[in-house]
Each structure stands twice: as structure tokens, then as C-alpha cells.
Design a protein around this motif. Structure first.
Motif, PDB file in Angstrom:
ATOM      1  N   ILE A 241      47.611  39.369  52.020  1.00  0.00           N
ATOM      2  CA  ILE A 241      48.437  40.567  51.899  1.00  0.00           C
ATOM      3  C   ILE A 241      47.641  41.833  52.212  1.00  0.00           C
ATOM      4  N   ALA A 242      46.327  41.774  52.004  1.00  0.00           N
ATOM      5  CA  ALA A 242      45.483  42.952  52.238  1.00  0.00           C
ATOM      6  C   ALA A 242      45.373  43.289  53.718  1.00  0.00           C
ATOM      7  N   LYS A 243      45.855  42.414  54.588  1.00  0.00           N
ATOM      8  CA  LYS A 243      45.860  42.705  56.018  1.00  0.00           C
ATOM      9  C   LYS A 243      47.071  43.539  56.428  1.00  0.00           C
ATOM     10  N   LEU A 260      47.420  38.151  40.807  1.00  0.00           N
ATOM     11  CA  LEU A 260      46.617  36.954  40.564  1.00  0.00           C
ATOM     12  C   LEU A 260      46.362  36.293  41.908  1.00  0.00           C
ATOM     13  N   ILE A 261      45.091  36.132  42.246  1.00  0.00           N
ATOM     14  CA  ILE A 261      44.722  35.502  43.511  1.00  0.00           C
ATOM     15  C   ILE A 261      43.908  34.244  43.226  1.00  0.00           C
ATOM     16  N   GLY A 262      44.370  33.130  43.756  1.00  0.00           N
ATOM     17  CA  GLY A 262      43.629  31.879  43.622  1.00  0.00           C
ATOM     18  C   GLY A 262      42.591  31.764  44.730  1.00  0.00           C
ATOM     19  N   PHE A 263      41.411  32.334  44.492  1.00  0.00           N
ATOM     20  CA  PHE A 263      40.328  32.196  45.470  1.00  0.00           C
ATOM     21  C   PHE A 263      39.869  30.744  45.538  1.00  0.00           C
ATOM     22  N   GLU A 264      39.922  30.067  44.397  1.00  0.00           N
ATOM     23  CA  GLU A 264      39.512  28.669  44.218  1.00  0.00           C
ATOM     24  C   GLU A 264      38.015  28.481  44.418  1.00  0.00           C
ATOM     25  N   SER A 265      37.472  28.955  45.539  1.00  0.00           N
ATOM     26  CA  SER A 265      36.036  28.799  45.782  1.00  0.00           C
ATOM     27  C   SER A 265      35.585  29.833  46.802  1.00  0.00           C
ATOM     28  N   ILE A 266      34.301  30.197  46.735  1.00  0.00           N
ATOM     29  CA  ILE A 266      33.729  31.065  47.768  1.00  0.00           C
ATOM     30  C   ILE A 266      32.888  30.248  48.740  1.00  0.00           C
ATOM     31  N   GLU A 267      32.895  28.919  48.576  1.00  0.00           N
ATOM     32  CA  GLU A 267      32.119  28.017  49.419  1.00  0.00           C
ATOM     33  C   GLU A 267      32.997  27.448  50.532  1.00  0.00           C
ATOM     34  N   ASP A 280      39.120  31.412  54.911  1.00  0.00           N
ATOM     35  CA  ASP A 280      37.912  31.808  55.635  1.00  0.00           C
ATOM     36  C   ASP A 280      38.236  32.496  56.963  1.00  0.00           C
ATOM     37  N   ARG A 281      39.453  32.243  57.456  1.00  0.00           N
ATOM     38  CA  ARG A 281      39.835  32.815  58.746  1.00  0.00           C
ATOM     39  C   ARG A 281      40.482  34.195  58.603  1.00  0.00           C
ATOM     40  N   LEU A 282      40.625  34.668  57.380  1.00  0.00           N
ATOM     41  CA  LEU A 282      41.274  35.957  57.161  1.00  0.00           C
ATOM     42  C   LEU A 282      40.399  37.127  57.610  1.00  0.00           C
ATOM     43  N   GLY A 283      39.107  36.925  57.670  1.00  0.00           N
ATOM     44  CA  GLY A 283      38.191  38.021  57.965  1.00  0.00           C
ATOM     45  C   GLY A 283      37.236  38.188  56.797  1.00  0.00           C
ATOM     46  N   GLU A 284      36.686  39.349  56.663  1.00  0.00           N
ATOM     47  CA  GLU A 284      35.715  39.603  55.617  1.00  0.00           C
ATOM     48  C   GLU A 284      36.390  39.669  54.252  1.00  0.00           C
ATOM     49  N   ARG A 285      36.084  38.691  53.392  1.00  0.00           N
ATOM     50  CA  ARG A 285      36.716  38.601  52.081  1.00  0.00           C
ATOM     51  C   ARG A 285      36.450  39.852  51.244  1.00  0.00           C
ATOM     52  N   ASP A 286      35.229  40.325  51.255  1.00  0.00           N
ATOM     53  CA  ASP A 286      34.872  41.491  50.448  1.00  0.00           C
ATOM     54  C   ASP A 286      35.680  42.725  50.852  1.00  0.00           C
ATOM     55  N   LEU A 288      38.689  42.813  52.221  1.00  0.00           N
ATOM     56  CA  LEU A 288      40.085  42.656  51.823  1.00  0.00           C
ATOM     57  C   LEU A 288      40.253  42.924  50.327  1.00  0.00           C
ATOM     58  N   ILE A 289      39.304  42.451  49.531  1.00  0.00           N
ATOM     59  CA  ILE A 289      39.340  42.725  48.087  1.00  0.00           C
ATOM     60  C   ILE A 289      39.228  44.226  47.840  1.00  0.00           C
ATOM     61  N   GLN A 290      38.326  44.862  48.565  1.00  0.00           N
ATOM     62  CA  GLN A 290      38.130  46.296  48.402  1.00  0.00           C
ATOM     63  C   GLN A 290      39.400  47.077  48.738  1.00  0.00           C
ATOM     64  N   LYS A 291      40.132  46.638  49.770  1.00  0.00           N
ATOM     65  CA  LYS A 291      41.370  47.302  50.144  1.00  0.00           C
ATOM     66  C   LYS A 291      42.400  47.223  49.011  1.00  0.00           C
ATOM     67  N   ILE A 292      42.470  46.084  48.358  1.00  0.00           N
ATOM     68  CA  ILE A 292      43.408  45.929  47.231  1.00  0.00           C
ATOM     69  C   ILE A 292      43.001  46.858  46.090  1.00  0.00           C
ATOM     70  N   HIS A 293      41.720  46.898  45.797  1.00  0.00           N
ATOM     71  CA  HIS A 293      41.232  47.758  44.720  1.00  0.00           C
ATOM     72  C   HIS A 293      41.398  49.240  45.057  1.00  0.00           C
ATOM     73  N   GLU A 294      41.169  49.597  46.314  1.00  0.00           N
ATOM     74  CA  GLU A 294      41.260  51.008  46.699  1.00  0.00           C
ATOM     75  C   GLU A 294      42.670  51.556  46.558  1.00  0.00           C
ATOM     76  N   VAL A 295      43.674  50.705  46.743  1.00  0.00           N
ATOM     77  CA  VAL A 295      45.048  51.169  46.598  1.00  0.00           C
ATOM     78  C   VAL A 295      45.441  51.281  45.122  1.00  0.00           C
ATOM     79  N   GLY A 296      44.579  50.776  44.231  1.00  0.00           N
ATOM     80  CA  GLY A 296      44.817  50.896  42.794  1.00  0.00           C
ATOM     81  C   GLY A 296      45.398  49.668  42.141  1.00  0.00           C
ATOM     82  N   ILE A 297      45.265  48.517  42.779  1.00  0.00           N
ATOM     83  CA  ILE A 297      45.763  47.253  42.226  1.00  0.00           C
ATOM     84  C   ILE A 297      44.575  46.411  41.765  1.00  0.00           C
TER      85      ILE A 297
END
Length: 446
Positions: A241-243, A260-267, A280-286, A288-297
Motif C-alpha cells: 500500500i505504501a507504493k 497491522l502488517i504481517g512481515f513474517e520474516s526479513i530473511e 522482496d520485489r516491492l522495493g526497499e522495505r525500509d 516503504l515503512i518510512q512512508k507509512i510512518h511519515e503520513v502519521g500511521i
């Protein structure tokens, strides 16, 4: 004619109360209640908070099951059947293992009950109850009838549950939902959802949905309508969704404060094993997380350990990942081998299952690992889950993340919720460990 609804509990330690964090309102019962014709008298026993009257004057008992509660459900069914009452079992576990459930009931409902419950009740009235009824994958109700538990509502957490959709378009191997819905997503009408939200008394909502972003047209229409209401809501999503910047902003504007996001694993190897390498194909995980946090979620981050690439270093890397992003809360859980999933078949084929039906095993406790991991013992896996969960919910960690939470959201209610939930999780870590599944529920409820 009278119908008795039963919601079985997971279990509890002797002479202790049921876990507070497990006391969400029983939405499934309200949904079922809305499908029952008005001519039927009905009652409801919530096994989590009250003792069941097995001698109640009833004609038919309906019990909903999940894998963690099915052992208790079978016991309750046996008590009523010994007294000559007819029992019908339904729910996700019954759907996963209908042949097993049929041994403990007069009839079972497999799948969604929405379009078949009326026929089931007609057959019962006519003395023609069949042993099995198969429902189609659907979501076909208008408004849950919460009046069935109006006298108990103060004992539940102050969060209203509203179902928005069922299923998910992904196909993760360990997921029982993906198997039943065949990687399909279906949703309710937006107007029905909005009407239900308006009818609920709480200001905080959890939208029950495995992937609300699965249908973008529906999601956008829903968010635009929610934007007109002054509520706080959370739900389960996937990181993709962060895309979509427009959708992410609209979610926040409509009242979404946490996902609630089921990352399940970072491996990467683990993600491939669970058929979730698409993350893993979404792009840079960090990023995308930052984008969610920056919007205030905020994010409730969920992880599963026990796949073949996991060891203690995996736990350490995951903890560092969570600390870096300062998630609202996290779940560090061991892999749970659900029946009738590809993961279950895979582990069974490799002879790595310690118990093939752990949900019925005598002495099984919450947190017990029922398979042999590749790089740890079962006991080590269980211990690491508890240890690293404790580290994340230490008071120093809660304090540090709390200051970030204050900057991330200006909603007073969300900041209060942060402190209440994190402190609750801090104290419940030891309480959760070792809870005997299906046991000690005949004790007098406090």
C-alpha cells in the motif's frame, strides 16, 4: 424453539483470569445472530468470561471453532450431546477438518454460513438435519445483531470490530485463509459497512479484513466515506500500500491511525519458503515503512519464526529492525502449523511434525512448538520468541518508542492506547507462556 450460541475460550491458567488482550467483542456471534429468523429464541454463552450452563433449556447448540479453541469446543459439544441436545459446529477449524469435527457434532457447517444457515435450521425443525452442510465463499449479510451480547459488552475491550472483507489475493503457504478462499478477495457493500460503523458506540474500530487493499476501487470508496466520520480505525494490510501515495494519504485522512502488517520474516530465504517472496520485489522495505510512518500511521508488525533459515541471529536482526523503525507494537511468534495448509503437508512429508494434531494433544500449552526447526531445537525457538518479545516490550523500549509515538500522532486517544497496550503486553508475556489450551475453563469465572 431456542438456539444457544457458544464461543469457546482458548484456555487459562488455574485460578487466573482470562487474558485481557484476548477479549475482543465476539463479532462472529453477532453476524450469525443476524442470520437467524426472528421466530427463534436465542441465548449466548461467552466461555471466556462466563460459565456455560450445560443444563439450559435449549433445542439446538451452535458452536464456532478456531484451531486454538477446537479442543474446548469438542468438550462443550460432548457435554450438551450427553444431555440429549443437538450440536452444530462451524468456523475455520471445522472448515479445515470437517471429518474430524463430524465425530463431535450432529452436523457441521463447512465454509461461510451466510447462504445456508436458513436451510440448516429448516432441516433441524423438520427432523432432517444432515451431517454436513457446505457453504460457498461469500459475504452476504447487512448488519450484525450485537444485541445477543449487549449485557456483556463492558467486559470486552473498547474496540468495535467491523468486517469489511474476506480472503486475500496472495497465496502464502502457511496461511489457512489463503487455502479456503483460493487466493480470492470478496468484500461487503460500502453502504452496509458505513451503516454499521455509525451504529457502533466506540470511537476506535478494527476492520476485520485480511487484506483491505486487495480491491483498490472498493478501498478508495470506503476510505472516502469513512473520511466523513470522526473515528479512529486500524486494519490489516500488506506493505505494498505504501507504493500508492494517494491511497496512503486517503487512509490517514479517513481516520486510519495504525495498520497491522504481517512481515513474517526479513530473511529472503524464509520468504521464498513461505511463498511470500513477492514482498522482496516491492522495493526497499525500509523506505516503504518510512512512508507509512511519515503520513502519521503507526504499524503493528508481525513476525513468524521457525522457518529453515532462522536461528538466534535472525531474532537479533529482527529486533534491531523493529527498534530502528520503532513500531507501535510487534508480535514475535513461532510458526504455527495449521492443518490442511501446504506448510503442514510439507513438514509432515519431511517427518518434522512432533504432533500431527497438536490442537487436540493432552497437555499442549500456548507457545509450545509442534515441529522440529532446522537450526534450533523446539525449546530454543520457544525461548527465543519469549526472550526477544520481552526485550521489545521492556519499559525502556516502551518509553523510547512512546516519545516517537507522540510525534507521529497528535490524537490523544491513540497515544493513550499506545501506553495501555504496550504496558499490557509487557505484563502479559509471562502470563501467555504455558497457558494450557482447552483447560481450567470450568473454574468459576472471576
Amino acid at each position: 424453539m431456542k438456539i444457544t450460541f457458544i464461543l469457546p475460550a482458548i484456555g487459562k491458567k488455574t485460578k487466573e483470569k482470562y487474558l485481557t488482550s484476548w477479549l475482543m467483542e465476539p463479532l462472529t456471534i453477532a453476524v450469525l445472530n443476524s442470520m437467524i429468523p426472528a421466530k427463534f429464541e436465542r441465548e449466548f454463552y461467552d466461555d471466556r468470561i462466563e460459565n456455560i450452563n450445560y443444563n439450559t433449556d435449549t433445542d439446538l447448540v451452535l458452536i464456532t471453532t478456531e484451531t486454538y479453541t477446537v479442543k474446548r469446543a469438542y468438550y462443550i459439544a460432548s457435554q450438551f450431546r450427553q444431555r440429549g441436545k443437538k450440536v452444530i459446529l462451524g468456523g475455520y477449524h471445522t472448515t479445515l477438518l470437517p471429518e474430524e469435527a463430524m465425530e463431535y457434532a450432529d452436523a457441521v457447517i463447512v465454509g461461510n454460513a451466510d447462504k445456508i444457515i436458513t436451510q440448516v435450521l429448516e432441516d433441524f425443525e423438520n427432523g432432517e438435519l444432515k451431517p454436513r452442510y457446505d457453504g460457498e465463499t461469500c459475504i452476504a449479510y447487512k448488519m450484525p445483531d450485537r444485541s445477543i451480547y449487549a449485557n456483556k459488552v463492558k467486559k470486552y475491550l473498547p474496540v468495535s470490530l467491523v468486517e469489511t472483507g474476506r480472503g486475500c489475493y496472495h497465496n502464502c503457504e502457511f496461511c489457512s485463509i489463503a487455502g479456503y478462499y483460493h487466493s480470492r478477495y470478496i468484500h461487503r457493500d460500502v453502504s452496509d459497512i458505513i451503516n454499521e460503523v455509525k451504529a457502533c458506540k466506540h470511537k476506535i474500530f478494527f476492520f476485520v479484513d485480511d487484506s483491505i487493499f486487495s480491491d483498490k476501487v472498493f478501498a478508495k470508496e470506503l476510505f472516502l466515506e469513512l473520511k466523513k466520520l470522526d473515528i479512529i480505525w486500524t486494519t490489516q494490510i500488506t506493505l505494498d500500500i505504501a507504493k500508492d501515495d494517494e491511497m496512503l494519504t486517503l487512509m490517514k485522512e479517513s481516520g486510519c491511525e495504525m495498520v497491522l502488517i504481517g512481515f513474517e520474516s526479513i530473511e529472503a530465504d524464509n520468504l521464498r519458503q513461505m511463498n511470500k517472496e513477492w514482498t522482496d520485489r516491492l522495493g526497499e522495505r525500509d523506505e516503504l515503512i518510512q512512508k507509512i510512518h511519515e503520513v502519521g500511521i503507526s504499524i503493528y508488525a508481525s513476525f513468524v519464526f521457525g522457518f529453515d533459515s532462522d536461528n538466534e541471529e535472525t531474532f537479533q536482526r529482527t529486533l534491531e529492525f523493529c527498534q530502528r523503525h520503532e513500531f507501535f507494537v510487534v508480535a514475535f511468534n513461532h510458526l504455527l502449523i495449521f492443518p490442511s495448509t501446504k506448510t503442514y503437508d510439507h513438514f509432515k512429508g519431511e517427518k518434522r511434525l512432533i504432533s500431527e494434531n497438536w490442537w487436540l494433544q493432552d497437555g499442549y500449552t500456548f507457545g509450545t512448538v509442534t515441529f522440529t526447526p532446522k537450526q534450533m531445537t523446539p525449546e530454543e525457538l520457544r525461548g527465543y520468541c519469549k526472550e526477544y518479545r520481552k526485550r521489545y516490550f521492556s519499559f525502556s523500549s516502551i518509553w523510547k518508542r512512546g516519545k516517537t509515538m507522540g510525534r507521529r500522532s497528535k490524537r490523544i486517544l491513540m497515544n493513550l492506547a499506545y501506553w495501555m497496550i504496550n504496558v499490557l503486553f509487557h505484563f502479559e508475556i509471562d502470563k501467555r507462556s504455558g497457558i494450557p489450551v482447552g483447560e481450567n475453563l470450568e473454574e468459576e469465572k472471576k
